[in-house]
Design a protein around this motif. Structure first.
Motif, mmCIF file in Angstrom:
data_model
loop_
_atom_site.group_PDB
_atom_site.id
_atom_site.type_symbol
_atom_site.label_atom_id
_atom_site.label_comp_id
_atom_site.label_asym_id
_atom_site.label_seq_id
_atom_site.Cartn_x
_atom_site.Cartn_y
_atom_site.Cartn_z
ATOM 1 N N ASP A 1 -10.757 104.607 -30.821
ATOM 2 C CA ASP A 1 -11.419 103.933 -29.686
ATOM 3 C C ASP A 1 -10.644 104.091 -28.377
ATOM 4 O O ASP A 1 -11.192 103.836 -27.306
ATOM 5 N N ARG A 2 -9.374 104.482 -28.483
ATOM 6 C CA ARG A 2 -8.506 104.492 -27.297
ATOM 7 C C ARG A 2 -8.248 105.900 -26.756
ATOM 8 O O ARG A 2 -7.549 106.047 -25.751
ATOM 9 N N ASP B 1 3.626 105.439 -27.983
ATOM 10 C CA ASP B 1 4.344 104.448 -28.785
ATOM 11 C C ASP B 1 3.274 103.624 -29.512
ATOM 12 O O ASP B 1 2.752 102.654 -28.964
ATOM 13 N N LYS B 2 2.919 104.058 -30.719
ATOM 14 C CA LYS B 2 1.826 103.386 -31.441
ATOM 15 C C LYS B 2 2.249 101.988 -31.871
ATOM 16 O O LYS B 2 3.269 101.821 -32.525
ATOM 17 N N PRO B 3 1.479 100.968 -31.513
ATOM 18 C CA PRO B 3 1.822 99.620 -31.968
ATOM 19 C C PRO B 3 1.523 99.429 -33.459
ATOM 20 O O PRO B 3 0.593 100.053 -33.990
ATOM 21 N N ALA B 4 2.303 98.595 -34.113
ATOM 22 C CA ALA B 4 2.014 98.229 -35.509
ATOM 23 C C ALA B 4 0.655 97.548 -35.559
ATOM 24 O O ALA B 4 0.279 96.820 -34.638
ATOM 25 N N GLY B 5 -0.096 97.815 -36.628
ATOM 26 C CA GLY B 5 -1.390 97.172 -36.807
ATOM 27 C C GLY B 5 -2.564 97.965 -36.275
ATOM 28 O O GLY B 5 -3.716 97.587 -36.509
ATOM 29 N N MET C 1 -6.373 93.757 -24.533
ATOM 30 C CA MET C 1 -5.929 94.973 -25.223
ATOM 31 C C MET C 1 -4.671 95.521 -24.538
ATOM 32 O O MET C 1 -4.667 95.733 -23.336
ATOM 33 N N THR C 2 -3.603 95.699 -25.304
ATOM 34 C CA THR C 2 -2.364 96.180 -24.710
ATOM 35 C C THR C 2 -2.463 97.656 -24.348
ATOM 36 O O THR C 2 -3.095 98.441 -25.043
ATOM 37 N N GLU C 3 -1.809 98.005 -23.244
ATOM 38 C CA GLU C 3 -1.773 99.396 -22.814
ATOM 39 C C GLU C 3 -0.884 100.186 -23.773
ATOM 40 O O GLU C 3 0.132 99.681 -24.247
ATOM 41 N N LEU C 4 -1.274 101.424 -24.062
ATOM 42 C CA LEU C 4 -0.471 102.266 -24.952
ATOM 43 C C LEU C 4 0.623 102.938 -24.130
ATOM 44 O O LEU C 4 0.329 103.652 -23.169
ATOM 45 N N ALA C 5 1.873 102.703 -24.503
ATOM 46 C CA ALA C 5 2.995 103.280 -23.758
ATOM 47 C C ALA C 5 3.087 104.776 -24.039
ATOM 48 O O ALA C 5 2.977 105.216 -25.181
ATOM 49 N N ILE C 6 3.301 105.566 -22.969
ATOM 50 C CA ILE C 6 3.465 107.018 -23.094
ATOM 51 C C ILE C 6 4.962 107.322 -23.107
ATOM 52 O O ILE C 6 5.690 106.985 -22.163
ATOM 53 N N LEU C 7 5.430 107.963 -24.164
ATOM 54 C CA LEU C 7 6.863 108.271 -24.303
ATOM 55 C C LEU C 7 7.192 109.688 -23.850
ATOM 56 O O LEU C 7 8.331 109.995 -23.506
ATOM 57 N N PHE C 8 6.180 110.571 -23.870
ATOM 58 C CA PHE C 8 6.358 111.963 -23.435
ATOM 59 C C PHE C 8 4.998 112.478 -22.987
ATOM 60 O O PHE C 8 3.979 112.174 -23.603
ATOM 61 N N GLU C 9 4.998 113.278 -21.907
ATOM 62 C CA GLU C 9 3.744 113.846 -21.429
ATOM 63 C C GLU C 9 3.997 115.181 -20.748
ATOM 64 O O GLU C 9 4.878 115.296 -19.893
ATOM 65 N N ASP C 10 3.253 116.210 -21.158
ATOM 66 C CA ASP C 10 3.177 117.443 -20.380
ATOM 67 C C ASP C 10 1.791 118.050 -20.606
ATOM 68 O O ASP C 10 0.903 117.371 -21.117
ATOM 69 N N ALA C 11 1.606 119.308 -20.218
ATOM 70 C CA ALA C 11 0.263 119.895 -20.237
ATOM 71 C C ALA C 11 -0.320 120.060 -21.637
ATOM 72 O O ALA C 11 -1.540 120.167 -21.790
ATOM 73 N N GLY D 1 -13.300 96.878 -36.500
ATOM 74 C CA GLY D 1 -12.060 96.511 -35.829
ATOM 75 C C GLY D 1 -11.512 97.678 -35.024
ATOM 76 O O GLY D 1 -11.980 98.810 -35.143
ATOM 77 N N PRO D 2 -10.519 97.402 -34.169
ATOM 78 C CA PRO D 2 -9.997 98.434 -33.274
ATOM 79 C C PRO D 2 -9.247 99.538 -34.016
ATOM 80 O O PRO D 2 -8.700 99.319 -35.096
#
Length: 218
Positions: free
Chosen positions: A36-37, A17-21, A1-11, A31-32
């Motif tokens: 679930d994440r 960065d949502k993957p296609a599919g 399972m690929t890690e979900l990339a974080i493009l911005f984060e604060d409180a 299915g996933p």
């Protein structure tokens, strides 16, 4: 399972960065899904973050999640009041006339037993506005920047097919569903204003299936 990339984060906000599919909700057939994440996106917080808006299963790119109920309410209001800047990139399955413009096509939902549901242009539908600009043409395909003012279901997909006369590459509902393994639409940037704070702002790089066609952002 690929890690979900974080493009911005604060409180109060996360932009992933949502993957296609990856659908947001658990599919009926199983299915996933993003559901679930969400636990892994707590990132030290007690609450599970909640998606503020929707991206289709096939659409990749910037997805905003709120980290508490108050933030969810404020961000949802910003979307409702059209204060959110959204920039999408789409590959169209052909060439188009013109360099830029605005599509104003009201949209309505229809459903049939044979084809299921879809959105169609309809005079009595909900007002829908999309600004567009042609960025590049390669191999009979066109890269277009879309800046939707409204956020109707399937808005860009229908506006491409019915407004520009050429559907998104790979779109199985509003096009032929050929030429790509998914509907080629990507949310490249998102900016949400906040009172007394810097805006939530994120950009997502062009996915590999776009660059494989020879396209670059900008």
């Amino acid at each position: 399972m690929t890690e979900l990339a974080i493009l911005f984060e604060d409180a109060e906000a996360l932009v992933i960065d949502k993957p296609a599919g990856l659908p947001l909700d658990r599919p009926r057939a199983g299915g996933p899904s993003l559901d679930d994440r969400l636990d892994e996106l707590k990132l030290g917080f007690q609450r599970v973050p909640m998606p503020v808006h929707r991206l289709d299963r096939d659409t990749s790119g910037c997805l905003l999640l709120a980290r508490n109920p108050k933030a969810l309410k404020r961000f949802s209001a910003a979307f409702e009041e059209k204060r959110v800047e959204k920039r999408y990139l789409g590959v169209l399955a052909g060439d188009i006339v013109g360099e830029e413009g605005t599509i104003e096509l009201a949209l309505s939902k229809v459903s049939t037993a044979k084809d299921g549901w879809r959105m169609i242009p309809a005079r009595k539908g909900k007002p829908s506005v999309t600004h567009w600009r042609k960025l590049d043409t390669r191999g009979g395909l066109t890269l277009v920047e879309f800046r939707p003012e409204t956020g109707r279901t399937h808005q860009i997909r229908v506006h491409a097919a019915s407004g520009l006369g050429v559907p998104l590459l790979g779109d199985p509902v509003y096009g032929a569903g050929k030429g790509a393994s998914r509907t080629m639409l990507h949310c490249a940037a998102l900016a949400i204003p906040r009172e007394g704070k810097e805006p939530v702002a994120a950009t997502s790089p062009l996915p590999a299936d776009f660059t494989a066609l020879g396209f670059q952002d900008g």
